[in-house]
Write an enzyme that holds these catalytic residues in place. Structure first.
Site, PDB file in Angstrom:
ATOM      1  N   LYS A  45       0.839  -1.219   0.000  1.00 38.36           N
ATOM      2  CA  LYS A  45       0.000   0.000   0.000  1.00 38.36           C
ATOM      3  C   LYS A  45       0.869   1.262   0.000  1.00 38.36           C
ATOM      4  O   LYS A  45       0.661   2.161  -0.813  1.00 38.36           O
ATOM      5  CB  LYS A  45      -0.916   0.037   1.248  1.00 38.36           C
ATOM      6  CG  LYS A  45      -1.852  -1.146   1.369  1.00 38.36           C
ATOM      7  CD  LYS A  45      -2.765  -1.028   2.579  1.00 38.36           C
ATOM      8  CE  LYS A  45      -2.055  -1.050   3.925  1.00 38.36           C
ATOM      9  NZ  LYS A  45      -1.353  -2.305   4.235  1.00 38.36           N
ATOM     10  N   ARG A  78      11.055  -1.153  11.088  1.00 36.33           N
ATOM     11  CA  ARG A  78       9.961  -0.743  11.973  1.00 36.33           C
ATOM     12  C   ARG A  78       9.843  -1.663  13.183  1.00 36.33           C
ATOM     13  O   ARG A  78      10.038  -2.869  13.060  1.00 36.33           O
ATOM     14  CB  ARG A  78       8.638  -0.753  11.200  1.00 36.33           C
ATOM     15  CG  ARG A  78       8.273   0.602  10.659  1.00 36.33           C
ATOM     16  CD  ARG A  78       7.155   0.581   9.667  1.00 36.33           C
ATOM     17  NE  ARG A  78       5.952  -0.128  10.086  1.00 36.33           N
ATOM     18  CZ  ARG A  78       4.868  -0.228   9.329  1.00 36.33           C
ATOM     19  NH1 ARG A  78       4.837   0.336   8.142  1.00 36.33           N
ATOM     20  NH2 ARG A  78       3.812  -0.882   9.750  1.00 36.33           N
ATOM     21  N   ARG A  95      -0.841  -8.967  13.079  1.00 31.54           N
ATOM     22  CA  ARG A  95      -1.423  -7.960  12.190  1.00 31.54           C
ATOM     23  C   ARG A  95      -2.225  -8.625  11.072  1.00 31.54           C
ATOM     24  O   ARG A  95      -3.258  -8.112  10.640  1.00 31.54           O
ATOM     25  CB  ARG A  95      -0.311  -7.071  11.607  1.00 31.54           C
ATOM     26  CG  ARG A  95       0.157  -6.003  12.610  1.00 31.54           C
ATOM     27  CD  ARG A  95       1.549  -5.484  12.328  1.00 31.54           C
ATOM     28  NE  ARG A  95       1.711  -4.853  11.038  1.00 31.54           N
ATOM     29  CZ  ARG A  95       2.889  -4.650  10.453  1.00 31.54           C
ATOM     30  NH1 ARG A  95       4.007  -5.023  11.057  1.00 31.54           N
ATOM     31  NH2 ARG A  95       2.959  -4.079   9.271  1.00 31.54           N
ATOM     32  N   ARG A 110     -10.017   0.813   8.193  1.00 29.16           N
ATOM     33  CA  ARG A 110      -9.579  -0.530   8.563  1.00 29.16           C
ATOM     34  C   ARG A 110     -10.643  -1.304   9.306  1.00 29.16           C
ATOM     35  O   ARG A 110     -10.427  -2.453   9.673  1.00 29.16           O
ATOM     36  CB  ARG A 110      -8.396  -0.393   9.501  1.00 29.16           C
ATOM     37  CG  ARG A 110      -7.072  -0.730   8.881  1.00 29.16           C
ATOM     38  CD  ARG A 110      -6.056  -0.402   9.945  1.00 29.16           C
ATOM     39  NE  ARG A 110      -4.879  -1.186   9.823  1.00 29.16           N
ATOM     40  CZ  ARG A 110      -3.784  -0.788   9.190  1.00 29.16           C
ATOM     41  NH1 ARG A 110      -3.742   0.347   8.567  1.00 29.16           N
ATOM     42  NH2 ARG A 110      -2.729  -1.550   9.188  1.00 29.16           N
ATOM     43  N   ARG A 112      11.750  -5.308   4.780  1.00 34.62           N
ATOM     44  CA  ARG A 112      11.514  -3.873   4.560  1.00 34.62           C
ATOM     45  C   ARG A 112      12.487  -3.015   5.371  1.00 34.62           C
ATOM     46  O   ARG A 112      12.766  -3.288   6.526  1.00 34.62           O
ATOM     47  CB  ARG A 112      10.088  -3.495   4.968  1.00 34.62           C
ATOM     48  CG  ARG A 112       9.893  -1.973   4.966  1.00 34.62           C
ATOM     49  CD  ARG A 112       8.460  -1.552   5.130  1.00 34.62           C
ATOM     50  NE  ARG A 112       7.793  -2.210   6.227  1.00 34.62           N
ATOM     51  CZ  ARG A 112       6.476  -2.275   6.365  1.00 34.62           C
ATOM     52  NH1 ARG A 112       5.695  -1.755   5.439  1.00 34.62           N
ATOM     53  NH2 ARG A 112       5.947  -2.865   7.393  1.00 34.62           N
TER      54      ARG A 112
HETATM   55  P1  AP5 Z   1       4.832  -1.575   1.872  1.00 36.09           P
HETATM   56  O1  AP5 Z   1       4.523  -0.738   0.684  1.00 36.09           O
HETATM   57  O2  AP5 Z   1       5.538  -0.949   3.009  1.00 36.09           O
HETATM   58  O3  AP5 Z   1       3.504  -2.331   2.355  1.00 36.09           O
HETATM   59  P2  AP5 Z   1       2.266  -1.796   3.195  1.00 36.09           P
HETATM   60  O4  AP5 Z   1       1.053  -2.442   2.638  1.00 36.09           O
HETATM   61  O5  AP5 Z   1       2.283  -0.308   3.271  1.00 36.09           O
HETATM   62  O6  AP5 Z   1       2.614  -2.451   4.598  1.00 36.09           O
HETATM   63  P3  AP5 Z   1       2.456  -1.886   6.077  1.00 36.09           P
HETATM   64  O7  AP5 Z   1       3.220  -2.807   6.959  1.00 36.09           O
HETATM   65  O8  AP5 Z   1       2.776  -0.428   6.134  1.00 36.09           O
HETATM   66  O9  AP5 Z   1       0.934  -2.092   6.305  1.00 36.09           O
HETATM   67  P4  AP5 Z   1       0.182  -2.059   7.616  1.00 36.09           P
HETATM   68  O10 AP5 Z   1      -1.205  -1.906   7.144  1.00 36.09           O
HETATM   69  O11 AP5 Z   1       0.441  -3.207   8.503  1.00 36.09           O
HETATM   70  O12 AP5 Z   1       0.840  -0.834   8.413  1.00 36.09           O
HETATM   71  P5  AP5 Z   1       0.362   0.650   8.699  1.00 36.09           P
HETATM   72  O13 AP5 Z   1       1.559   1.487   8.721  1.00 36.09           O
HETATM   73  O14 AP5 Z   1      -0.767   1.027   7.844  1.00 36.09           O
HETATM   74  O15 AP5 Z   1       5.691  -2.835   1.345  1.00 36.09           O
HETATM   75  C1  AP5 Z   1       6.269  -3.746   2.250  1.00 36.09           C
HETATM   76  C2  AP5 Z   1       7.657  -4.187   1.751  1.00 36.09           C
HETATM   77  O16 AP5 Z   1       7.486  -4.937   0.556  1.00 36.09           O
HETATM   78  C3  AP5 Z   1       8.605  -3.028   1.400  1.00 36.09           C
HETATM   79  O17 AP5 Z   1       9.900  -3.409   1.768  1.00 36.09           O
HETATM   80  C4  AP5 Z   1       8.497  -2.907  -0.124  1.00 36.09           C
HETATM   81  O18 AP5 Z   1       9.721  -2.456  -0.689  1.00 36.09           O
HETATM   82  C5  AP5 Z   1       8.190  -4.342  -0.534  1.00 36.09           C
HETATM   83  N1  AP5 Z   1       7.282  -4.437  -1.680  1.00 36.09           N
HETATM   84  C6  AP5 Z   1       6.202  -3.649  -1.937  1.00 36.09           C
HETATM   85  N2  AP5 Z   1       5.572  -4.050  -3.068  1.00 36.09           N
HETATM   86  C7  AP5 Z   1       6.285  -5.135  -3.513  1.00 36.09           C
HETATM   87  C8  AP5 Z   1       6.131  -5.998  -4.658  1.00 36.09           C
HETATM   88  N3  AP5 Z   1       5.131  -5.819  -5.557  1.00 36.09           N
HETATM   89  N4  AP5 Z   1       7.024  -7.002  -4.800  1.00 36.09           N
HETATM   90  C9  AP5 Z   1       8.044  -7.189  -3.888  1.00 36.09           C
HETATM   91  N5  AP5 Z   1       8.232  -6.388  -2.808  1.00 36.09           N
HETATM   92  C10 AP5 Z   1       7.354  -5.377  -2.625  1.00 36.09           C
HETATM   93  O19 AP5 Z   1      -0.189   0.486  10.192  1.00 36.09           O
HETATM   94  C11 AP5 Z   1       0.668   0.203  11.262  1.00 36.09           C
HETATM   95  C12 AP5 Z   1      -0.117   0.152  12.573  1.00 36.09           C
HETATM   96  O20 AP5 Z   1      -0.719   1.452  12.831  1.00 36.09           O
HETATM   97  C13 AP5 Z   1      -1.314  -0.826  12.589  1.00 36.09           C
HETATM   98  O21 AP5 Z   1      -0.911  -2.138  12.924  1.00 36.09           O
HETATM   99  C14 AP5 Z   1      -2.214  -0.165  13.646  1.00 36.09           C
HETATM  100  O22 AP5 Z   1      -1.752  -0.441  14.954  1.00 36.09           O
HETATM  101  C15 AP5 Z   1      -2.027   1.319  13.377  1.00 36.09           C
HETATM  102  N6  AP5 Z   1      -3.006   1.842  12.391  1.00 36.09           N
HETATM  103  C16 AP5 Z   1      -2.725   2.355  11.162  1.00 36.09           C
HETATM  104  N7  AP5 Z   1      -3.853   2.726  10.538  1.00 36.09           N
HETATM  105  C17 AP5 Z   1      -4.877   2.441  11.392  1.00 36.09           C
HETATM  106  C18 AP5 Z   1      -6.288   2.553  11.298  1.00 36.09           C
HETATM  107  N8  AP5 Z   1      -6.879   3.051  10.196  1.00 36.09           N
HETATM  108  N9  AP5 Z   1      -7.027   2.131  12.358  1.00 36.09           N
HETATM  109  C19 AP5 Z   1      -6.461   1.643  13.481  1.00 36.09           C
HETATM  110  N10 AP5 Z   1      -5.117   1.491  13.639  1.00 36.09           N
HETATM  111  C20 AP5 Z   1      -4.332   1.878  12.576  1.00 36.09           C
HETATM  112 MG    MG Z   2       2.447   1.098   4.839  1.00 34.83          MG
END
Ligand code: AP5
Ligand code: MG
Length: 216
Positions: free
Chosen positions: A13, A160, A171, A88, A127
């Site tokens: 994402k 992270r 997660r 979410r 990552r």
């Molecule tokens: P990346 O692009 O970083 O993936 P991502 O989907 O953004 O993963 P996240 O871990 O950020 O998602 P998340 O939803 O768990 O975390 P968030 O920060 O939103 O890609 C990952 C890796 O893969 C990278 O190294 C990249 O280079 C590689 N890659 C990407 N595409 C690729 C491909 N096609 N092929 C190969 N490699 C690839 O949330 C974190 C925490 O915050 C949550 O757990 C929660 O506690 C809180 N939070 C956030 N939003 C909310 C909400 N709306 N409500 C409640 N709590 C929330």
């Molecule tokens: Mg992300």
């Protein structure tokens, strides 16, 4: 373009949202990035969110709904936005509908990135993120030219704190229970676009642009 990028942790994402933001000229709104910034600054909201995030759980709906609402009111969202990691839960999706309707706006599309659990674990484990500019890398699939150094700004790369295997599994469970139901929710609204997220980064980007009607 007013859109949501939906998908499990590590589905890409953030990677796709940053590229789309540049390509389409609309801001990326990542609740994860905003919460991590609040944790780093030690704000009251950050202090409350920290434990939940490190355990792989969700921060309460009212907290994230509040920060997204405030962000959507900023003038740079007038032409559109890319929501990354929000909504979410069904309650967040309903709240977003309410906010957009107050602003006289409507979502154009919800892109659902489909990636299997094993790939997710491999992606997250590899990552690395730049401490200074936030650019993301992967040690194998998107490696920086110099190990642990950002290509863009020379900053140090870090892992992270919620990217340990046990937390990743948690997660994924939370995603399946609380976020995956949004796929049916937006399908019902007729704006869901499924995209195979298992291809390489640029192939996924092209696929998304083509689903949005913005392809070459
Ligand atoms: P990346 O692009 O970083 O993936 P991502 O989907 O953004 O993963 P996240 O871990 O950020 O998602 P998340 O939803 O768990 O975390 P968030 O920060 O939103 O890609 C990952 C890796 O893969 C990278 O190294 C990249 O280079 C590689 N890659 C990407 N595409 C690729 C491909 N096609 N092929 C190969 N490699 C690839 O949330 C974190 C925490 O915050 C949550 O757990 C929660 O506690 C809180 N939070 C956030 N939003 C909310 C909400 N709306 N409500 C409640 N709590 C929330
Ligand atoms: Mg992300």
């Amino acid at each position: 373009m007013k859109m949501i990028l939906l998908g499990p942790p590590g589905s890409g994402k953030g990677t796709q949202a940053k590229m789309l933001s540049e390509r389409l000229g609309v801001p990326q709104i990542s609740t994860g990035d905003m919460l991590r910034a609040a944790v780093k600054e030690g704000t009251p909201m950050g202090l409350k969110a920290k434990a939940k995030m490190e355990a792989g759980g969700l921060v309460p709906d009212e907290v994230v709904v509040g920060i997204v609402k405030e962000r959507l009111l900023k003038p740079d969202c007038d032409k559109g936005f890319i929501l990354d990691g929000f909504p979410r839960t069904l309650a967040q999706a309903d709240a977003l509908k309410g906010t957009l309707s107050e602003l006289n706006k409507q979502l154009d599309a919800v892109v659902s990135l489909e990636v299997d659990d094993d790939a997710v674990v491999g992606r997250i484990a590899g990552r690395r993120t730049c401490r200074d500019c936030g650019k993301m890398y992967h040690v194998e699939f998107d490696a920086p030219a110099v190990e642990n150094k950002c290509d863009k700004c020379g900053g140090e790369l870090f892992q992270r704190s919620d990217d340990q295997e046990e937390t990743i599994r948690k997660r994924l469970e939370v995603y399946a229970e609380q976020t995956a139901p949004l796929i049916a929710y937006y399908k019902n609204d007729g704006i869901l676009r499924d995209v195979d997220g298992m291809q390489n980064i640029s192939a996924v980007q092209e696929r998304i642009l083509s689903e949005l009607g913005c392809g070459q």
